[in-house]
Design an enzyme around this catalytic site. Structure first.
Site, PDB file in Angstrom:
ATOM      1  CG  ASP A  66       8.472   8.626   1.455  1.00 60.87           C
ATOM      2  OD1 ASP A  66       8.022   7.727   2.166  1.00 60.87           O
ATOM      3  OD2 ASP A  66       8.319   8.640   0.227  1.00 60.87           O
TER       4      ASP A  66
ATOM      5  CE  LYS B 229       4.427   9.230   3.663  1.00 56.29           C
ATOM      6  NZ  LYS B 229       4.332   9.124   2.182  1.00 56.29           N
TER       7      LYS B 229
HETATM    8  P1  IMP Z   1      12.451  11.291   0.520  1.00 57.27           P
HETATM    9  O1  IMP Z   1      13.676  11.735  -0.225  1.00 57.27           O
HETATM   10  O2  IMP Z   1      11.904   9.996  -0.034  1.00 57.27           O
HETATM   11  O3  IMP Z   1      12.637  11.241   2.011  1.00 57.27           O
HETATM   12  O4  IMP Z   1      11.286  12.270   0.181  1.00 57.27           O
HETATM   13  C1  IMP Z   1      11.365  13.566   0.415  1.00 57.27           C
HETATM   14  C2  IMP Z   1      10.441  14.392  -0.445  1.00 57.27           C
HETATM   15  O5  IMP Z   1       9.450  13.626  -1.147  1.00 57.27           O
HETATM   16  C3  IMP Z   1       9.695  15.287   0.477  1.00 57.27           C
HETATM   17  O6  IMP Z   1      10.398  16.466   0.725  1.00 57.27           O
HETATM   18  C4  IMP Z   1       8.417  15.528  -0.291  1.00 57.27           C
HETATM   19  O7  IMP Z   1       8.586  16.590  -1.198  1.00 57.27           O
HETATM   20  C5  IMP Z   1       8.193  14.257  -1.060  1.00 57.27           C
HETATM   21  N1  IMP Z   1       7.233  13.366  -0.363  1.00 57.27           N
HETATM   22  C6  IMP Z   1       7.495  12.237   0.314  1.00 57.27           C
HETATM   23  N2  IMP Z   1       6.367  11.673   0.821  1.00 57.27           N
HETATM   24  C7  IMP Z   1       5.369  12.501   0.463  1.00 57.27           C
HETATM   25  C8  IMP Z   1       3.928  12.485   0.703  1.00 57.27           C
HETATM   26  O8  IMP Z   1       3.342  11.607   1.353  1.00 57.27           O
HETATM   27  N3  IMP Z   1       3.242  13.539   0.180  1.00 57.27           N
HETATM   28  C9  IMP Z   1       3.817  14.536  -0.541  1.00 57.27           C
HETATM   29  N4  IMP Z   1       5.139  14.578  -0.787  1.00 57.27           N
HETATM   30  C10 IMP Z   1       5.908  13.577  -0.291  1.00 57.27           C
END
Ligand code: IMP
Length: 190
Positions: A115, A143
């Site tokens: 994300d 994303k």
């Molecule tokens: P990042 O560090 O922002 O890339 O997010 C990583 C973590 O956030 C992922 O491994 C998920 O556990 C959680 N996450 C991010 N987007 C979503 C979503 O749309 N649904 C559920 N969990 C999410």
């Protein structure tokens, strides 16, 4: 008789709609497995790479993927969470030690979703600091519009929009992980 997939799922006042049914996810995971096989089968000697599923969200992806792999590997799951119980990604998460020493090894990180990209940055930094040979990174979902990071997945199953998603391991406050497909939040009228 297999049941048709649920088209909608509700959690409290939120409604999620089906984005990818299980059959579509399985098809894509099979393609990802073929890519990994091509990459790692030729080096099928020694201890092989360390597969590092990021708990808890990547468990279903992991479970679907590993029976399709044709090379030797070891498994070192890692528990990270940057989200808490909400829908907004936090800062850089803390990364625990892997129970298998990673020095000199090839690592394949398996994520449910990338994300903001913060988790990937923190995990990558931690693994590099421990002198692993290489770090590969596969994520079931990506994303691209929300991404502000520097470490892109080498392989992503599906590129999706910004909507929050649940199912196939992904949760909203620990709920919805059990769903067989992936569902996205339906925007509520203001
Ligand atoms: P990042 O560090 O922002 O890339 O997010 C990583 C973590 O956030 C992922 O491994 C998920 O556990 C959680 N996450 C991010 N987007 C979503 C979503 O749309 N649904 C559920 N969990 C999410």
């Amino acid at each position: 008789v297999p049941k048709p997939p649920l088209t909608h799922y509700r959690i409290d006042d939120k409604t999620f709609e089906l984005l990818y049914p299980k059959a579509v996810i399985q098809e894509r995971v099979t393609e990802l497995a073929a890519i990994l096989n091509q990459r790692f089968e030729s080096k099928n000697e020694g201890r092989g790479p360390i597969l590092m599923p990021v708990l808890t969200g990547a468990l279903m992806f992991f479970g679907e993927l590993v029976p399709l792999l044709h090379f030797g590997y070891e498994i070192a799951p890692i528990k990270i969470s940057s989200y808490g119980s909400g829908m907004i990604s936090g800062g850089l998460p803390a990364i625990p030690e892997s129970h298998i020493p990673v020095g000199g090894r090839d690592i394949i990180i398996l994520e449910d979703i990338v994300d903001s990209g913060n988790t990937a940055i923190a995990l990558h930094a931690k693994l590099r600091e421990q002198n692993c040979a290489s770090v590969y990174f596969a994520s079931l979902l990506f994303k691209p519009h929300a991404f502000k990071g520097t470490i892109r997945p080498d392989w992503a199953g599906f590129e999706i929009g910004d909507a929050f998603v649940i199912g196939f391991g992904l949760d909203y406050a620990e709920r919805g992980r059990h769903l067989r497909g992936i569902y996205q939040l339906v925007a509520q009228p203001a």
